[in-house]
Design an enzyme around this catalytic site. Sequence first.
Site, PDB file in Angstrom:
ATOM      1  N   GLU A  32      -6.505  -7.889  -0.894  1.00 19.54           N
ATOM      2  CA  GLU A  32      -6.980  -7.896   0.489  1.00 19.54           C
ATOM      3  C   GLU A  32      -8.471  -7.577   0.518  1.00 19.54           C
ATOM      4  O   GLU A  32      -8.955  -6.725  -0.217  1.00 19.54           O
ATOM      5  CB  GLU A  32      -6.252  -6.842   1.341  1.00 19.54           C
ATOM      6  CG  GLU A  32      -4.804  -7.132   1.628  1.00 19.54           C
ATOM      7  CD  GLU A  32      -4.183  -6.066   2.532  1.00 19.54           C
ATOM      8  OE1 GLU A  32      -4.953  -5.381   3.261  1.00 19.54           O
ATOM      9  OE2 GLU A  32      -2.959  -5.904   2.509  1.00 19.54           O
ATOM     10  N   GLU A  88       0.818  -1.222   0.000  1.00 21.44           N
ATOM     11  CA  GLU A  88       0.000   0.000   0.000  1.00 21.44           C
ATOM     12  C   GLU A  88       0.852   1.273   0.000  1.00 21.44           C
ATOM     13  O   GLU A  88       0.831   2.070   0.930  1.00 21.44           O
ATOM     14  CB  GLU A  88      -0.955   0.001   1.198  1.00 21.44           C
ATOM     15  CG  GLU A  88      -1.980  -1.107   1.147  1.00 21.44           C
ATOM     16  CD  GLU A  88      -2.952  -1.090   2.318  1.00 21.44           C
ATOM     17  OE1 GLU A  88      -4.048  -1.650   2.171  1.00 21.44           O
ATOM     18  OE2 GLU A  88      -2.618  -0.508   3.370  1.00 21.44           O
TER      19      GLU A  88
END
Length: 690
Positions: free
Chosen positions: A315, A158
């Site tokens: 995710e 991320e």
Amino acid sequence: MTLKFPPISPKFPQMLHGADYNPDQWLDYPHVLEEDIRLMKLSSSNVMSVGIFAWAALEPEEGVYTFEWMDQLLDRFAANGIYALLATPSGARPAWMSQKYPEVLRVEENGIRNLHGARHNHCFTSPVYRAKVQEMNRKLAERYSDHPAVIGWHISNEFGGECHCDYCTEAFQQWLEKRYGTIEALNNAWWTSFWAHKYTNFGQIDTPTYRGEKAVHGMNLDWKRFVTDQTVDFCRHEMEPLREINPELPITTNFMLDFEPLNYWKFADLLDMISWDAYPTWHDAKDQSELAAWIGFNHDVFRSLKGGKPFMLMESTPSMTNWQPVSKLKKPGMHLLASMQAVAHGSDTVQYFQWRKSRGSSEKLHGAVVDHVGHENTRVFKDVTDVGQALEQLQEVVGTSVRPQVAIINDWENRWAVKDSQGPRNGGIHYEETMKRHYRPFWEMGVPTDIIDSECSFDSYKLLIAPMLYMVRPGVGERIEKFVQEGGTFVATYWSGIVDESDLCFLEGFPGPLRKTLGIWSEEIDSLHDGEKNSVVMSEGNKLGLQGEYEAYELCDLIHLEGAEALAVYGDDFYAGRPALTVNQFGEGKAYYVASRNTEPFQTDFFKKLVEQEGLKRVVETELPQGVTAQLRSDGESDYVFVMNFSEAKQQVKLDEKEYEDVLAGGKVANELELPLHAVRILKRKASFH
């Protein structure tokens, strides 16, 4: 015609199902690691992302490496038919590094260097950090890139954030000199004659902060561009040893939902696969289908980044999060529905954060496949197993895609500029909400849609929509003009064609490079107070066949016709009777201009008429109930139709007359489908969409 893309990994050409796995948290609990293998197989999980924040476990002291635990893990995976996406651990550095090399830590906008801690707290420019990252990645690649269990690389985690240290300031100055060549060119682009802000050399320029300069919009734009470019460069730097040692192993990094700070289009060519992390607030929303449409929009963004190539849902939570204001549990059926939504829009994976709940620290109460109780006898584990078993039945869907006839321009740089501009409604321009309102009608009608950048090719689309294209970069207006001339249909809205790539206003009339194509001149725009309304009155016998009145709010553009035809006019205020909706016949195509921000049902009615008028295909050629969508994937021979119920009630769906089979349940499907609450049906038919 085939639409099939290669699988994510030739080692394992199947739907991937798994999670982020952190065995480095359980090295003192060997029985836990053994039990995890059993549970992975029981839940039909076949892939784990490992090593994401494992630097301290891999290199506990500088130059001291402890790879043995990773060796054992990957060997155990290989022996049990489980695969790994091996992560580079650069998302969080060990304490010894922060202590010995404090320059690796970020400097915030306030000028203060961070202390060690958290994650994503590193400077992307730091020579030391770049060297340490490459050193670690080279060792990982040398040791594991040919391991039978490893099917790909997961770069960092991320990406995000910015740094204002001396290294980054100098890099920003060099980036600007490369972009502009001369300080005179920069001064012209930034309009620094305003407030006597002219620079005489690049070394005078600091990063934009509230301690210094923040009012030069061209500077703010370039800083955001620089941060993206520097992050991309850091990612490329991470990848170099991985590519060098085994160029065949695919590489991805996980993106985030609607993440504004980084222009993800700049990463697209660098990565082999696109992956992202989706955490919608299911059951918090007042309108569940509105949230579902927004998640569909984001799925379509990530599919569009690689030209339709299937992406990875890296995710999601199997149950709840722990960081949202309210962390609701997923109600029965929702986990399968949400997972299949990702697949419906182009994902070839369903993965979770996390496999096993951490025992301590900030994510100990975040959802996971395996709860603290440690066994499979939980509702969540059963829900995850249901998804795994469904994915096993969808192997023929792997690599399939869709070629939409509709595209919406959702331009990152335009978004930055729109939100930085002062006026016409400060704090209330609602760029994201505008995107939602233009996407949702197509989601409800089951019309596949790409979400693209303004620099993408428009050639494959019949309908191109550009909500609030405030910034028109060089060449974009010309390509839109060509698109319409050659038969395309273009829709623009208020607050379009205002500035160029440096946030300098176009001279000689708005909407700048779009003026000729749209056949209108925008003289001024009126901002309405909250609660203030106007009306949009459809003209009798207009070509779209829309009737009656619609409600306008917040923004009303006052335009003049320059070849376009008015389809509707304002009903109120001093500009009553002025055009509010226009169409311009231009070459072989048409260009529409929506001059006001309108409430529903305007978008639904307007786009429904365009879909009918342009002969655009729906996935299912019947009306769908409110809250139900139909999305499609195809290999050119078979269509796979995902019919999903995001409403709050059981629904009856009437299909068209084509012959359908049920992929999960088997057998023929009647033309009337019953969809229980939170249900999904996956149907197969002979290819007919393309």
